[in-house]
Every structure is written in C-alpha cells, then in structure tokens.
Enzyme design. Structure first.
Site, PDB file in Angstrom:
ATOM      1  N   TYR A  71     -16.356  50.153 -12.622  1.00 33.23           N
ATOM      2  CA  TYR A  71     -16.576  48.872 -11.935  1.00 33.23           C
ATOM      3  C   TYR A  71     -15.639  47.773 -12.452  1.00 33.23           C
ATOM      4  CZ  TYR A  71     -20.156  50.981  -9.215  1.00 33.23           C
ATOM      5  OH  TYR A  71     -20.789  51.789  -8.311  1.00 33.23           O
ATOM      6  N   HIS A 124     -25.272  46.390  -0.161  1.00 34.51           N
ATOM      7  CA  HIS A 124     -25.019  47.248  -1.330  1.00 34.51           C
ATOM      8  C   HIS A 124     -24.675  46.439  -2.583  1.00 34.51           C
ATOM      9  CE1 HIS A 124     -24.131  51.100   1.245  1.00 34.51           C
ATOM     10  NE2 HIS A 124     -25.408  50.767   1.217  1.00 34.51           N
ATOM     11  N   CYS A 132     -29.310  42.130 -15.425  1.00 30.73           N
ATOM     12  CA  CYS A 132     -29.691  42.513 -16.786  1.00 30.73           C
ATOM     13  C   CYS A 132     -30.692  43.670 -16.747  1.00 30.73           C
ATOM     14  CB  CYS A 132     -30.295  41.310 -17.514  1.00 30.73           C
ATOM     15  SG  CYS A 132     -30.809  41.764 -19.190  1.00 30.73           S
ATOM     16  N   THR A 193     -16.483  51.841   9.015  1.00 31.76           N
ATOM     17  CA  THR A 193     -17.428  52.614   8.184  1.00 31.76           C
ATOM     18  C   THR A 193     -17.552  54.031   8.730  1.00 31.76           C
ATOM     19  OG1 THR A 193     -19.694  52.792   7.347  1.00 31.76           O
ATOM     20  CG2 THR A 193     -19.447  51.689   9.482  1.00 31.76           C
TER      21      THR A 193
HETATM   22  P1  OAD Z   1     -15.933  55.283   3.790  1.00 32.13           P
HETATM   23  O1  OAD Z   1     -14.809  55.486   2.838  1.00 32.13           O
HETATM   24  O2  OAD Z   1     -16.970  56.361   3.881  1.00 32.13           O
HETATM   25  O3  OAD Z   1     -15.369  55.069   5.260  1.00 32.13           O
HETATM   26  C1  OAD Z   1     -14.334  54.172   5.551  1.00 32.13           C
HETATM   27  C2  OAD Z   1     -14.107  54.192   7.038  1.00 32.13           C
HETATM   28  O4  OAD Z   1     -13.126  53.212   7.335  1.00 32.13           O
HETATM   29  C3  OAD Z   1     -13.597  55.535   7.583  1.00 32.13           C
HETATM   30  O5  OAD Z   1     -14.354  55.882   8.727  1.00 32.13           O
HETATM   31  C4  OAD Z   1     -12.143  55.231   7.957  1.00 32.13           C
HETATM   32  O6  OAD Z   1     -11.700  55.966   9.091  1.00 32.13           O
HETATM   33  C5  OAD Z   1     -12.210  53.748   8.270  1.00 32.13           C
HETATM   34  N1  OAD Z   1     -10.946  52.996   8.089  1.00 32.13           N
HETATM   35  C6  OAD Z   1     -10.010  53.153   7.128  1.00 32.13           C
HETATM   36  N2  OAD Z   1      -9.020  52.257   7.262  1.00 32.13           N
HETATM   37  C7  OAD Z   1      -9.339  51.499   8.350  1.00 32.13           C
HETATM   38  C8  OAD Z   1      -8.715  50.396   9.013  1.00 32.13           C
HETATM   39  N3  OAD Z   1      -7.565  49.881   8.600  1.00 32.13           N
HETATM   40  N4  OAD Z   1      -9.333  49.879  10.111  1.00 32.13           N
HETATM   41  C9  OAD Z   1     -10.496  50.390  10.552  1.00 32.13           C
HETATM   42  N5  OAD Z   1     -11.133  51.427   9.962  1.00 32.13           N
HETATM   43  C10 OAD Z   1     -10.576  51.979   8.882  1.00 32.13           C
HETATM   44  O7  OAD Z   1     -16.592  53.855   3.433  1.00 32.13           O
HETATM   45  P2  OAD Z   1     -18.004  53.253   3.888  1.00 32.13           P
HETATM   46  O8  OAD Z   1     -18.401  53.727   5.234  1.00 32.13           O
HETATM   47  O9  OAD Z   1     -17.940  51.806   3.634  1.00 32.13           O
HETATM   48  O10 OAD Z   1     -21.807  52.843  -1.170  1.00 32.13           O
HETATM   49  O11 OAD Z   1     -18.969  53.917   2.824  1.00 32.13           O
HETATM   50  C11 OAD Z   1     -20.318  53.539   2.836  1.00 32.13           C
HETATM   51  C12 OAD Z   1     -20.876  53.489   1.435  1.00 32.13           C
HETATM   52  O12 OAD Z   1     -20.616  54.723   0.782  1.00 32.13           O
HETATM   53  C13 OAD Z   1     -20.218  52.459   0.546  1.00 32.13           C
HETATM   54  O13 OAD Z   1     -20.805  51.185   0.647  1.00 32.13           O
HETATM   55  C14 OAD Z   1     -20.426  53.015  -0.826  1.00 32.13           C
HETATM   56  C15 OAD Z   1     -20.091  54.459  -0.521  1.00 32.13           C
HETATM   57  O14 OAD Z   1     -20.559  55.421  -1.329  1.00 32.13           O
HETATM   58  C16 OAD Z   1     -22.145  52.664  -2.463  1.00 32.13           C
HETATM   59  O15 OAD Z   1     -21.341  52.617  -3.378  1.00 32.13           O
HETATM   60  C17 OAD Z   1     -23.614  52.505  -2.648  1.00 32.13           C
END
Ligand code: OAD
Length: 255
Positions: A71, A124, A132, A193
């Site tokens: 982090y 998230h 803490c 996402t």
């Molecule tokens: P992911 O890494 O799973 O997905 C990212 C998405 O963004 C994918 O579908 C890509 O195709 C898309 N993407 C990448 N570049 C892009 C761009 N320039 N424009 C539009 N789309 C694009 O990330 P999240 O869905 O955010 O949780 O993951 C969800 C959660 O899983 C996160 O919050 C995190 C992770 O584990 C925790 O840490 C609790």
C-alpha cells in the site's frame, strides 16, 4: 469501428438527455490513463502479488510489513498521477445533474475528488486514510510517507490502510447509499470495471431492477475497452478508452 462507437455514443447521449437521476460505478480502468495500474490486466497489480498475501485481513495479521509495502507503493504512485479527461468528464456531468448524480467508485486513488467530483461514494475505502487496529480511529493522512509499520498517534496500536479487503464487508452506510443511488437511477454508467467483485457488481442488477424491484428498469451503459461480465445487462456498450469516450459523450450533451 469508428461508426459503431459513434452510434453507441449517440445512443448513450440520448438515454442521458431524458434521465433525471444518474448513478455511475467506476473501477480501475477509469484511472488507467492516469498511470494507475488496473488489477486484472496481464501487467496489473494482481499479476505481481497474490491477493491472499496483500489484500486480506489474514495477510495483515500474518505479515503487516508486506501489506504496508504494497500500500505504501500504491500511495507513492498516486502521489505522482493526475486525473485524466475521463475523471473530468464525470465531474462535469455532476455539474449538470447536481444532487441527482451519484458516483460510486471501487477505486481507492482519490482521483475523482481531485477532478472535482463531490458526490463520491468510495465503497472500497481510500489510500489516503488509515484505520487504527486498536481504537478504530480513521484518519485522513493525505499521501505523506507513513513508514514501514505506522502506529496510531492516539493509542500506539498498529495502523492499517482504510481499504476494504477480500473477506471484509463494505462500510454499511456507504454501501446503502450506493445501492439506493443505483435503485433510483434512470441510467447507470459502468466505467472501467471488470464487474467481477461483489457486492459492487450488484449495483448493475439493482439499477436494472432485476427481480422486479423497480417499476421502470434503469438503463445501463458500459464504458470499457472490451465487453465484460456487465455487458449482458448493458443496454449500450461504448468500447474505447474512457479518457476519450467520456469527453466525447460530454460534447454530445453540450457539456
Ligand atoms: P480490474 O482490473 O478487474 O478491471 C479493470 C477494467 O478496466 C477491465 O475491464 C479493463 O478492460 C478496463 N479498462 C482498462 N483500461 C481502460 C480504459 N482506458 N478505459 C476504459 N476501461 C479500461 O479492476 P476493477 O474492476 O476496478 O478491490 O476491480 C474491482 C476490485 O477488484 C478493485 O476495487 C479491487 C480489486 O481486487 C479491492 O482491492 C478490494
């Protein structure tokens, strides 16, 4: 291909023009063009790390130093990046819809607020905040360096990042507000996402009124590079980098 994108943007703009209430769900993809790595790409954050080592409460119990290393590196990265035109486009849209525009983000990078979005629900958590492990105090520490194993100024117990890890519940009040915004929304934008992490991904069926919970189902518009788990429930798919497609949507809306 360009024609397909134009048609999708036209349809998206049309749906938004008649919408009274809008919700947005963003993920790591919206920040990719700012230089924040996504999670599940081949060079993404989960590629170099095992989720079980850095993003669960058990990982923190086992090896807090390793978790803080992960982090602290993410905090340092966020200190070097800026919001991109996709973040700015969403902030402009809030300017138009005001209180009827709710931005729910899974991102912990603070870039929506930096772009000027105000009605932001960080489901998230946030890289800016610590919590803490002794007295539960939550503090906004900005991006100041925190050291390898930071401790609480009040009670000296170990601090943890104020991030929701796997196997942990979302903060109840934040989640309830997010679910209500999706339920009320005439249109839900799903941006950058993979829509595989729950309960965040549930906002999509909630907005659609799956299960008959809404008299008039909300419309769902997906913005991503490619189709995802959310696509099946999307009315429109706008495929391209959100730092380009969202500003083009704003142009069509006269924003
Ligand atoms: P992911 O890494 O799973 O997905 C990212 C998405 O963004 C994918 O579908 C890509 O195709 C898309 N993407 C990448 N570049 C892009 C761009 N320039 N424009 C539009 N789309 C694009 O990330 P999240 O869905 O955010 O949780 O993951 C969800 C959660 O899983 C996160 O919050 C995190 C992770 O584990 C925790 O840490 C609790």
């Amino acid at each position: 291909m360009a024609d397909e994108l134009d048609t999708a943007l036209d349809r998206a703009a049309e749906l938004l023009r008649s919408a009274r209430s809008i919700a947005v769900l963003t993920g790591a993809g919206v920040s990719a063009e700012s230089g924040v790595p996504t999670f599940r790409a081949s060079d993404g954050l989960w590629e170099g790390h095992r989720i079980e080592d850095v993003a669960t409460p058990f990982a923190f119990q086992r090896n807090p130093r390793l978790v803080w290393q992960f982090y602290n590196a993410r905090r340092a990265n966020v200190g070097t990046v800026k919001p991109n035109p996709g973040h700015h486009a969403l902030a402009k849209m809030e300017g138009r819809w005001g209180e009827n525009f709710t931005l729910v983000t899974q991102n912990v990078d603070g870039l929506h607020r930096a772009a000027g979005s105000r009605n932001v629900l960080e489901v998230h958590g946030s890289l800016y905040r610590t919590r803490c492990t002794g007295c539960d105090e939550i503090a906004d520490r900005g991006l100041e360096p925190l050291g390898e194993l930071p401790t609480c100024p009040a009670c000296s117990a170990l601090l943890r990042p104020d991030i929701v890890w796997f196997h942990e519940p979302l903060p109840e009040d934040v989640w309830e507000a997010a679910a209500l915004a999706a339920h009320r929304a005439d249109v839900l934008l799903v941006v950058g996402t993979s829509a595989v992490v729950y309960p965040a991904a549930n906002l999509i069926p909630i907005a659609r009124g799956v299960g008959g919970a809404k008299p008039e189902p909300g419309k769902v518009i997906e913005f991503n590079l490619t189709p995802t788990e959310a696509s099946e429930l999307a009315d429109v798919g706008v495929y391209g980098p959100s730092g380009q497609t969202l500003p083009r949507l704003c142009e069509r809306l006269g924003l």
